[in-house]
Motif scaffolding. Structure first.
Motif, PDB file in Angstrom:
ATOM      1  N   LEU A   1     -15.771  14.796   2.760  1.00 21.28           N
ATOM      2  CA  LEU A   1     -14.748  14.045   2.033  1.00 21.28           C
ATOM      3  C   LEU A   1     -14.689  12.609   2.541  1.00 21.28           C
ATOM      4  N   LYS A   2     -14.131  11.764   1.707  1.00 18.59           N
ATOM      5  CA  LYS A   2     -14.068  10.339   2.026  1.00 18.59           C
ATOM      6  C   LYS A   2     -12.760  10.000   2.736  1.00 18.59           C
ATOM      7  N   ALA A   3     -12.766   8.891   3.453  1.00 15.82           N
ATOM      8  CA  ALA A   3     -11.631   8.511   4.299  1.00 15.82           C
ATOM      9  C   ALA A   3     -10.340   8.370   3.499  1.00 15.82           C
TER      10      ALA A   3
ATOM     11  N   ILE B   1      -6.432   1.482   4.003  1.00 13.01           N
ATOM     12  CA  ILE B   1      -7.693   1.234   4.720  1.00 13.01           C
ATOM     13  C   ILE B   1      -8.191  -0.180   4.445  1.00 13.01           C
ATOM     14  N   GLN B   2      -8.159  -0.588   3.195  1.00 13.00           N
ATOM     15  CA  GLN B   2      -8.615  -1.939   2.850  1.00 13.00           C
ATOM     16  C   GLN B   2      -7.748  -3.011   3.493  1.00 13.00           C
ATOM     17  N   GLY B   3      -6.473  -2.683   3.738  1.00 10.91           N
ATOM     18  CA  GLY B   3      -5.573  -3.633   4.385  1.00 10.91           C
ATOM     19  C   GLY B   3      -5.661  -3.634   5.896  1.00 10.91           C
ATOM     20  N   GLY B   4      -6.529  -2.795   6.459  1.00 16.54           N
ATOM     21  CA  GLY B   4      -6.721  -2.776   7.907  1.00 16.54           C
ATOM     22  C   GLY B   4      -5.656  -2.010   8.665  1.00 16.54           C
ATOM     23  N   GLY B   5      -4.942  -1.113   7.977  1.00 16.00           N
ATOM     24  CA  GLY B   5      -3.828  -0.428   8.629  1.00 16.00           C
ATOM     25  C   GLY B   5      -4.131   0.956   9.156  1.00 16.00           C
ATOM     26  N   VAL B   6      -5.418   1.360   9.159  1.00 20.02           N
ATOM     27  CA  VAL B   6      -5.753   2.728   9.565  1.00 20.02           C
ATOM     28  C   VAL B   6      -6.767   2.697  10.704  1.00 20.02           C
ATOM     29  N   LYS B   7      -6.478   3.487  11.748  1.00 18.91           N
ATOM     30  CA  LYS B   7      -7.387   3.592  12.889  1.00 18.91           C
ATOM     31  C   LYS B   7      -7.684   5.055  13.182  1.00 18.91           C
ATOM     32  N   LEU B   8      -8.863   5.305  13.692  1.00 16.82           N
ATOM     33  CA  LEU B   8      -9.258   6.635  14.130  1.00 16.82           C
ATOM     34  C   LEU B   8      -9.692   6.530  15.582  1.00 16.82           C
TER      35      LEU B   8
ATOM     36  N   SER C   1     -12.621   0.644   8.123  1.00 14.11           N
ATOM     37  CA  SER C   1     -12.727  -0.498   7.216  1.00 14.11           C
ATOM     38  C   SER C   1     -13.225  -0.122   5.830  1.00 14.11           C
ATOM     39  N   ASP C   2     -13.874   1.024   5.716  1.00 14.08           N
ATOM     40  CA  ASP C   2     -14.455   1.431   4.436  1.00 14.08           C
ATOM     41  C   ASP C   2     -13.734   2.669   3.911  1.00 14.08           C
TER      42      ASP C   2
END
Length: 406
Positions: A342-344, A364-371, A377-378
């Motif tokens: 599955l995709k992020a 994700i596109q706004g830079g608000g997600v981290k793993l 970023s994608d």
């Protein structure tokens, strides 16, 4: 409090709450303090908790809290603050919501860990307004309708705005303030609590009691808590809430990021801290508020751990050398049953971290997600299996964390 009415100057127990309290003390009886809640949803947030904190204060002072579950009125829906007719709920949905409300308020828990005191004899009555409203005959309903006028109803801001804009107002909506007012008659309330947006409904209770030969209640209104954005009121529909059932880390992390402009409101309305004794530094006051509110829901040990874990996550996210939070203190999100690969962006919605896949993509596109501290970023990044993600910490913004488990 934001408002108290009536607020006469003479020591009249029907015009001055202080006199009503003194009279009750002489008579050796508690005041009956009414708070009505319509279980139209399943979650209670901190904005709602202001009223329950005030109700608990009256309980602690020896008075009787009369908590009315509006299982009948919830099927109409309070028109206050609404620009259109609310969707009517069925009885089963209302009762399910009521059960979750009571659990969140502390039913079955010791008083020191609950928002309301459910255990001390004489301190709480939980009533459902279907007890008296469901059995009203048509002549009684007509009597209630005769107590108010169309002009009075259209003076209510929400109705006035809708009427002026040509937005339909259903006749059953006029019944809502009348029925809520009749609740005050049914329980013989001395005092009713509400938010500042409830003044019309609380005043209607006074009119109803006067009509039926009872002493009119006092109205005590509390401010509306600003949401996490610091601008609009805390509301689930606006996405700016802190839920009572949120885990300690999420709760603390949200609260320590509220705008400086509302920290003093949060300290005053959500805690019993002596604000004069707190450090003057705005950041330290913010952290003290977040810690105290989290501790009031989860205990001080859990709140302190949440504070430490929040700091560790920030350090890790900034590329620091912190050891990170204790694994068992970050809420878990199960990967079981997800359709790998599955995709992020879909992962975020599938785990209910985001409300939808499109929101996940935007985050994700706004830079608000981290793993695990690394920014995603994608939104189309693909994960092949649960094993690839298990044990990692997913972070959305600065407030939401989930430890992924297979």
């Amino acid at each position: 409090m934001a408002d108290l009415f009536p607020a006469g100057r003479e020591p009249d127990p029907d015009q001055r709450l202080e006199a009503r309290l003194a009279e009750a003390e002489r008579q050796g009886r508690p005041l009956r303090v009414k708070l009505g809640i319509d279980p139209t949803g399943s979650d209670i947030h901190l904005g709602h908790s202001l009223l329950f904190r005030k109700l608990r204060a009256f309980q602690n002072a020896g008075h009787t809290a009369v908590l009315i579950i509006g299982d009948f009125t919830a099927r109409i829906g309070d028109p206050t603050g609404k620009s259109s007719t609310r969707v009517q709920l069925d009885a089963a949905a209302v009762e399910a919501n009521a059960a979750t409300y009571l659990a969140q308020l502390g039913q079955g828990q010791p008083p020191e860990r609950s928002l309301l005191d459910f255990e001390t004899p004489g301190r709480l009555e939980v009533r459902r307004n279907s007890e008296w409203l469901a059995g009203l005959a048509l002549p009684q309903v007509i009597e209630l309708l005769g107590i108010s006028t169309v002009g009075q109803m259209l003076a209510k801001e929400d109705f006035a705005n809708r009427y002026g804009s040509g937005t339909p107002i259903s006749l059953h909506e006029f019944l809502y303030p009348l029925l809520q007012g009749y609740d005050s008659v049914a329980v013989a309330a001395d005092l009713e609590l509400g938010g500042t947006d409830q003044k019309f409904n609380v005043a209607m209770g006074r009119d109803m009691q006067r009509h039926f030969g009872q002493r009119p209640q006092f109205g005590l209104l509390l401010p509306i808590l600003p949401g996490l954005d610091g601008v609009q009121k805390m509301s689930k529909s606006l996405g700016n809430t802190v839920g009572l059932m949120e885990d300690p880390l999420s709760m603390y992390s949200k609260l320590e990021k509220v705008p400086d402009a509302v920290v003093e409101d949060y300290l005053t309305l959500l805690t019993d801290l002596d604000t004069a004794a707190l450090p003057a530094n705005p950041r330290e006051r913010q952290k003290a508020m977040a810690l105290e509110v989290t501790a009031s829901r989860h205990g001080r040990e859990a709140a302190l751990q949440a504070q430490a874990d929040a700091a560790a996550l920030v350090t890790a996210g900034a590329g620091g050398t912190g050891d990170g939070p204790q694994a068992d203190s970050v809420p878990e999100a199960s990967l079981a049953g997800l359709p790998f690969p599955l995709k992020a962006f879909y992962l975020l919605s599938a785990l209910k971290v985001c409300a939808s896949s499109s929101e996940g993509r935007r985050q994700i596109q706004g830079g608000g997600v981290k793993l695990d501290g690394e920014k995603l970023s994608d939104p189309n990044q693909e994960f092949a299996s649960a094993a690839e993600l298990a044990g990692k910490v997913l972070q959305l913004g600065k407030k939401t964390f989930r430890r992924l488990v297979a």
